[in-house]
Design an enzyme around this catalytic site. Structure first.
Site, PDB file in Angstrom:
ATOM      1  N   ASP A   1      28.097  40.223  51.154  1.00 28.37           N
ATOM      2  CA  ASP A   1      29.212  40.092  50.216  1.00 28.37           C
ATOM      3  C   ASP A   1      28.781  40.678  48.874  1.00 28.37           C
ATOM      4  O   ASP A   1      27.667  40.418  48.397  1.00 28.37           O
ATOM      5  CB  ASP A   1      29.597  38.614  50.040  1.00 28.37           C
ATOM      6  CG  ASP A   1      30.844  38.460  49.179  1.00 28.37           C
ATOM      7  OD1 ASP A   1      31.951  38.469  49.736  1.00 28.37           O
ATOM      8  OD2 ASP A   1      30.699  38.338  47.942  1.00 28.37           O
TER       9      ASP A   1
ATOM     10  N   ASN B   1      36.827  44.026  39.734  1.00 30.47           N
ATOM     11  CA  ASN B   1      38.201  44.515  39.853  1.00 30.47           C
ATOM     12  C   ASN B   1      39.003  44.243  38.591  1.00 30.47           C
ATOM     13  O   ASN B   1      39.766  45.099  38.120  1.00 30.47           O
ATOM     14  CB  ASN B   1      38.889  43.854  41.053  1.00 30.47           C
ATOM     15  CG  ASN B   1      38.893  44.740  42.282  1.00 30.47           C
ATOM     16  OD1 ASN B   1      38.656  45.936  42.196  1.00 30.47           O
ATOM     17  ND2 ASN B   1      39.160  44.156  43.426  1.00 30.47           N
TER      18      ASN B   1
ATOM     19  N   HIS C   1      41.620  48.134  40.166  1.00 27.50           N
ATOM     20  CA  HIS C   1      41.492  48.208  41.621  1.00 27.50           C
ATOM     21  C   HIS C   1      40.993  49.572  42.101  1.00 27.50           C
ATOM     22  O   HIS C   1      40.327  49.662  43.144  1.00 27.50           O
ATOM     23  CB  HIS C   1      42.835  47.879  42.283  1.00 27.50           C
ATOM     24  CG  HIS C   1      43.202  46.431  42.159  1.00 27.50           C
ATOM     25  ND1 HIS C   1      42.590  45.449  42.896  1.00 27.50           N
ATOM     26  CD2 HIS C   1      44.110  45.798  41.370  1.00 27.50           C
ATOM     27  CE1 HIS C   1      43.113  44.270  42.593  1.00 27.50           C
ATOM     28  NE2 HIS C   1      44.035  44.457  41.664  1.00 27.50           N
TER      29      HIS C   1
ATOM     30  N   ASP D   1      37.985  50.057  44.693  1.00 32.73           N
ATOM     31  CA  ASP D   1      38.007  50.881  45.907  1.00 32.73           C
ATOM     32  C   ASP D   1      36.853  51.871  45.920  1.00 32.73           C
ATOM     33  O   ASP D   1      36.247  52.128  46.972  1.00 32.73           O
ATOM     34  CB  ASP D   1      39.337  51.645  45.994  1.00 32.73           C
ATOM     35  CG  ASP D   1      40.505  50.741  46.368  1.00 32.73           C
ATOM     36  OD1 ASP D   1      40.251  49.593  46.783  1.00 32.73           O
ATOM     37  OD2 ASP D   1      41.649  51.195  46.245  1.00 32.73           O
TER      38      ASP D   1
ATOM     39  N   GLU E   1      35.589  42.464  50.448  1.00 32.65           N
ATOM     40  CA  GLU E   1      34.301  42.991  49.981  1.00 32.65           C
ATOM     41  C   GLU E   1      33.153  42.550  50.872  1.00 32.65           C
ATOM     42  O   GLU E   1      31.986  42.619  50.480  1.00 32.65           O
ATOM     43  CB  GLU E   1      34.041  42.553  48.534  1.00 32.65           C
ATOM     44  CG  GLU E   1      33.782  41.075  48.330  1.00 32.65           C
ATOM     45  CD  GLU E   1      35.043  40.253  48.091  1.00 32.65           C
ATOM     46  OE1 GLU E   1      34.944  39.196  47.454  1.00 32.65           O
ATOM     47  OE2 GLU E   1      36.123  40.681  48.543  1.00 32.65           O
TER      48      GLU E   1
END
Length: 327
Positions: free
Chosen positions: A203, A211, A216, A220, A246
């Site tokens: 993780d 974010n 965002h 990405d 994630e």
């Protein structure tokens, strides 16, 4: 002029190509049958590489050495440059392709471009030391090139669609569907021999804050970076998947628990060296947390082992992240 033998072998070639499950299998099947179709000539089937800047012979045949280079560029073949069949009835006077070897100059040559949907896939090349031989088999060569083109195009499309269905579109890693199929297969293999199977659930720490801070699009981009980083850290036999959000999962066949822990620690250290840039700005290094589990030590099913790895990951996050916890 096609004989009954030619027609029979051609039908065998078509049936063989249609029954193939992969392009590689088709390459293997082409050679023996193409040799029967052109027993008195020397030739090769060339296929274009992924970058479309080079062709390589995947099947060769003939009573004498190949009269063309085994690898050449599309520019060196007049048939590909013109996208039409190029027949030379006398190589001493005709315009010959650059890939034809001058030391093994044949009398006649024909290059038939293998096209599908307007895109070049390769070339069928046939040569002869006897005048008039190629003219007699020209129509057969055109027919063979057409069928091979269609078969390879269909196989490539099938493989592409299959690959898309098994890959996460953002990270290009395998998706959860592929993971579940592969995990069951590896579990059965581990039971049969028996062999250990390591699982690392990963993780990205503070991903939600990342974010919120950078947007965002930056998130990405970070996921795509992980999609390139993880495959560079594992063996060819290992499998890297995007598990969700994630989270990522690594499956390590035949890796003991000690080895799996060692590998996860290497990942934790190496990920900090990622040079991540967004809009010309170098971002702070990221950290990861890992939950480690092993079959059959932490479960007798794939689902149980992943649950054990998830519980370990939760403990790693609860302890502040940037750490490895074993189930």
């Amino acid at each position: 002029m096609q004989t009954n033998v030619d027609i029979t072998v051609l039908e065998q070639l078509i049936d063989s190509l249609q029954s193939c499950f992969s392009v590689e299998e088709a390459y293997t099947n082409i050679g023996p049958l193409i040799k029967q179709l052109f027993p008195n000539e020397t030739g090769a089937i060339y296929v274009m590489n992924v970058l479309k800047n080079q062709l390589e012979a995947i099947a060769t045949w003939g009573p004498v050495p190949l009269t063309s280079e085994p690898i050449f560029t599309p520019y060196e073949c007049l048939a590909l440059r013109r996208e039409q069949t190029h027949l030379v009835e006398d190589t001493h006077y005709g315009l010959i392709c650059q890939h034809i070897r001058p030391n093994y100059l044949p009398v006649e040559t024909i290059c038939v471009p293998m096209m599908a949907h307007g895109e070049p896939l390769g070339v069928l090349y046939v040569s002869s030391l006897k005048r008039g031989q190629i003219t007699q088999i020209k129509q057969l060569a055109l027919t063979v090139a057409k069928h091979i083109s269609l078969a390879l195009a269909n196989l490539k499309l099938r493989e592409s669609l299959k690959n898309q269905s098994l890959r996460d579109p953002l990270t290009k890693l395998y998706n959860r569907r592929y993971l579940e199929e592969s995990l069951e297969r590896e579990i059965r293999r581990s039971e049969r021999y028996p062999k250990p199977l390591g699982i690392i659930l990963i993780d990205i720490d503070q991903f939600n804050r990342f974010n919120e801070t950078f947007g965002h699009a930056a998130g990405d981009m970070l996921l795509r970076e992980m999609g390139m980083f993880l495959p560079s850290q594992i063996r060819a036999s290992d499998i890297a998947c995007r598990y969700g959000g994630e989270e990522f999962l690594l499956m390590l066949p035949e890796a003991s628990l000690a080895t799996t822990k060692q590998r996860s620690e290497q990942l934790r250290r190496n990920v900090k060296h990622l040079n991540i840039q967004y809009r010309s700005q170098i971002l702070d290094s990221i950290t990861i947390s890992c939950g480690v589990a092993s079959f059959s030590e932490h479960g007798l099913t794939g689902k149980a082992v992943i649950q054990a790895a998830r519980a370990a990951l939760h403990r790693a996050k609860a302890q502040g992240g940037d750490r490895i916890v074993t189930a």
